[in-house]
Motif scaffolding. Structure first.
Motif, mmCIF file in Angstrom:
data_model
loop_
_atom_site.group_PDB
_atom_site.id
_atom_site.type_symbol
_atom_site.label_atom_id
_atom_site.label_comp_id
_atom_site.label_asym_id
_atom_site.label_seq_id
_atom_site.Cartn_x
_atom_site.Cartn_y
_atom_site.Cartn_z
ATOM 1 N N LEU A 138 -17.929 11.540 80.688
ATOM 2 C CA LEU A 138 -16.695 12.284 80.953
ATOM 3 C C LEU A 138 -15.893 12.575 79.685
ATOM 4 N N SER A 139 -15.968 11.709 78.695
ATOM 5 C CA SER A 139 -15.208 11.942 77.464
ATOM 6 C C SER A 139 -15.687 13.189 76.727
ATOM 7 N N HIS A 140 -16.935 13.579 76.977
ATOM 8 C CA HIS A 140 -17.494 14.763 76.317
ATOM 9 C C HIS A 140 -16.937 16.074 76.887
ATOM 10 N N LEU A 141 -16.105 15.981 77.929
ATOM 11 C CA LEU A 141 -15.494 17.189 78.504
ATOM 12 C C LEU A 141 -14.361 17.727 77.633
ATOM 13 N N ASP A 142 -13.965 16.975 76.625
ATOM 14 C CA ASP A 142 -12.888 17.423 75.736
ATOM 15 C C ASP A 142 -13.271 18.731 75.047
ATOM 16 N N ASP A 143 -12.390 19.727 75.185
ATOM 17 C CA ASP A 143 -12.594 21.045 74.577
ATOM 18 C C ASP A 143 -13.840 21.742 75.147
ATOM 19 N N ARG A 144 -14.104 21.498 76.446
ATOM 20 C CA ARG A 144 -15.261 22.091 77.112
ATOM 21 C C ARG A 144 -14.838 22.874 78.354
ATOM 22 N N MET A 145 -15.779 23.683 78.857
ATOM 23 C CA MET A 145 -15.522 24.480 80.055
ATOM 24 C C MET A 145 -16.124 23.806 81.281
ATOM 25 N N LEU A 146 -15.315 23.726 82.342
ATOM 26 C CA LEU A 146 -15.735 23.101 83.590
ATOM 27 C C LEU A 146 -15.615 24.114 84.726
ATOM 28 N N ALA A 147 -16.726 24.397 85.399
ATOM 29 C CA ALA A 147 -16.729 25.356 86.505
ATOM 30 C C ALA A 147 -16.303 24.670 87.797
ATOM 31 N N ASP A 159 -9.449 16.924 88.106
ATOM 32 C CA ASP A 159 -8.323 16.086 87.680
ATOM 33 C C ASP A 159 -8.740 14.628 87.556
ATOM 34 N N LEU A 160 -9.536 14.178 88.514
ATOM 35 C CA LEU A 160 -9.990 12.784 88.496
ATOM 36 C C LEU A 160 -10.832 12.500 87.258
ATOM 37 N N ALA A 161 -11.685 13.443 86.893
ATOM 38 C CA ALA A 161 -12.528 13.281 85.703
ATOM 39 C C ALA A 161 -11.681 13.220 84.438
ATOM 40 N N VAL A 162 -10.703 14.095 84.343
ATOM 41 C CA VAL A 162 -9.809 14.134 83.176
ATOM 42 C C VAL A 162 -9.032 12.832 83.051
ATOM 43 N N ASP A 163 -8.490 12.361 84.182
ATOM 44 C CA ASP A 163 -7.707 11.120 84.169
ATOM 45 C C ASP A 163 -8.590 9.918 83.826
ATOM 46 N N SER A 164 -9.803 9.891 84.366
ATOM 47 C CA SER A 164 -10.709 8.761 84.129
ATOM 48 C C SER A 164 -11.085 8.653 82.655
ATOM 49 N N LEU A 208 -33.651 20.056 86.077
ATOM 50 C CA LEU A 208 -33.587 20.518 84.687
ATOM 51 C C LEU A 208 -33.055 19.436 83.754
ATOM 52 N N LYS A 209 -32.931 18.194 84.291
ATOM 53 C CA LYS A 209 -32.555 17.017 83.499
ATOM 54 C C LYS A 209 -31.109 17.054 83.005
ATOM 55 N N HIS A 210 -30.251 17.768 83.735
ATOM 56 C CA HIS A 210 -28.832 17.717 83.388
ATOM 57 C C HIS A 210 -28.255 16.372 83.830
ATOM 58 N N HIS A 211 -27.083 16.023 83.338
ATOM 59 C CA HIS A 211 -26.549 14.674 83.496
ATOM 60 C C HIS A 211 -25.492 14.586 84.596
ATOM 61 N N VAL A 212 -25.555 13.516 85.380
ATOM 62 C CA VAL A 212 -24.538 13.259 86.409
ATOM 63 C C VAL A 212 -23.392 12.475 85.771
ATOM 64 N N LEU A 213 -22.188 13.059 85.817
ATOM 65 C CA LEU A 213 -21.016 12.415 85.226
ATOM 66 C C LEU A 213 -20.127 11.765 86.282
ATOM 67 N N LEU A 214 -20.242 12.249 87.512
ATOM 68 C CA LEU A 214 -19.371 11.749 88.589
ATOM 69 C C LEU A 214 -20.026 12.084 89.924
ATOM 70 N N ASP A 215 -19.897 11.169 90.893
ATOM 71 C CA ASP A 215 -20.529 11.334 92.200
ATOM 72 C C ASP A 215 -19.553 10.842 93.267
ATOM 73 N N THR A 216 -19.179 11.720 94.198
ATOM 74 C CA THR A 216 -18.180 11.336 95.202
ATOM 75 C C THR A 216 -18.693 10.227 96.124
ATOM 76 N N ARG A 217 -20.002 10.057 96.254
ATOM 77 C CA ARG A 217 -20.536 8.973 97.076
ATOM 78 C C ARG A 217 -20.171 7.618 96.494
ATOM 79 N N GLN A 218 -20.134 7.523 95.166
ATOM 80 C CA GLN A 218 -19.767 6.280 94.508
ATOM 81 C C GLN A 218 -18.263 6.039 94.540
ATOM 82 N N LEU A 219 -17.519 7.078 94.839
ATOM 83 C CA LEU A 219 -16.061 6.977 94.933
ATOM 84 C C LEU A 219 -15.593 6.786 96.374
ATOM 85 N N ASP A 220 -16.544 6.682 97.305
ATOM 86 C CA ASP A 220 -16.244 6.552 98.735
ATOM 87 C C ASP A 220 -15.325 7.691 99.197
#
Length: 314
Positions: A138-147, A159-164, A208-220
């Motif tokens: 998640l820290s790599h989102l700095d100065d990046r584009m999020l769809a 917002d949750l990703a930014v705060d985390s 395509l081997k992209h990375h999972v940064l956050l999963d709502t299942r793990q956040l209940d």
């Protein structure tokens, strides 16, 4: 004299042909108008549900394709590829139900649209980081584009990703990409740094081997829902349609749980933009629940996030 009569005869035949063609055109136009009027009347009487190419809609596709809806009731699925289009159709009375998420639904309720939750769904969302841009946490989102899509669960998760990651909000550029297929294309074409997605687009991305940064299942978090216009659905005829839809939906859920998603590969190919490899990799563990109300804790999360946003604006 004979020549004159022959010319007159030709002129009369031509005139009759012109008149006949004119009548044929008018008749065709009238019949087309009658057909359109009849179709509009039938469509108005039908129960219409706005759906998308996401796996939480699969029970509806299965119920329709396998004729699990009672044929004495006209139930029609209206296909969209963006959640905003589903919401607009609901707001403008073009559909009576729509597959949505709790954030969008609660926002529409806040705008005085009288909605009722028909059921929660099994939708879950992942934040995917583009491996080509080396977005691995998640820290790599700095100065990046999020769809994402504004005023939706994906906006909340942004917002949750930014705060985390303790990032500055203005340092993560939220790009509104409403069409779920376009969002996937942007990842595959290396046009976006990170994206919020649900199934089956998630499976395609992970191949395509992209990375999972956050999963709502793990956040209940269980934020998927089907909503209905409670005013429209209060009519006795609509209530009968609703009962038929629920029965068919539950039957489809049972069938999906018994035979698995891949058993319905023909339906997935028809409604989803998915590679054959991704189709084979769809999760076998995905289960579908009968119609049931969303959890209060999830509704509360949506309301809390929306309330926070309103306070920030003020």
């Amino acid at each position: 004299m004979h020549a004159i009569m022959k010319k007159l005869l030709i002129v009369m035949v031509v005139a009759l042909l012109i008149v006949g063609c004119g009548q044929s055109y008018d008749e065709t136009k009238r019949l087309k108008q009658e057909k359109r009027t009849r179709e509009l009347r039938e469509d108005s009487a039908a129960l219409k549900v706005a759906v998308m190419p996401t796996l939480d809609c699969l029970p509806l596709f299965v119920a329709e394709e396998r004729e699990m809806f009672d044929t004495i009731v006209d139930i029609r699925l209206k296909y969209f590829t963006a959640q905003m289009d589903c919401d607009t159709a609901l707001q403008r009375g073009r559909v009576e139900m729509a597959v949505s998420d709790l954030v969008r639904a609660e926002r529409m309720k806040g705008e005085k649209l009288k909605l009722h939750y028909l059921t929660s769904t099994n939708a879950y969302w992942l934040l995917i980081g583009n491996r080509n841009q080396r977005i691995t946490n998640l820290s790599h989102l700095d100065d990046r584009m999020l769809a994402m899509t504004r005023y939706s669960v994906t906006d909340l998760l942004g917002d949750l990703a930014v705060d985390s990651a303790k990032l500055k909000t203005e340092r993560v550029f939220r790009i509104q990409v409403n069409d779920v297929n376009v969002r996937l294309d942007m990842l595959e074409n290396n046009e976006m740094d990170a994206l919020l997605m649900t199934q089956p687009q998630v499976t395609q991305a992970l191949l395509l081997k992209h990375h999972v940064l956050l999963d709502t299942r793990q956040l209940d978090m269980q934020m998927g829902v089907i909503v209905e216009d409670s005013v429209v659905m209060s009519h006795p005829n609509r209530q009968r349609q609703r009962e038929v839809l629920i029965k068919g939906y539950n039957m489809a859920c049972d069938s999906l749980n018994q035979f698995g998603i891949k058993h319905y590969s023909d339906i997935i190919r028809k409604y989803y933009k998915l590679s054959e490899q991704a189709l084979l990799q769809l999760p076998d563990t995905l289960t579908y629940e009968h119609v049931q109300a969303p959890r209060e804790q999830d509704v509360a999360k949506a309301k809390q996030w929306l309330s926070k946003g309103e306070k920030v604006k003020k």
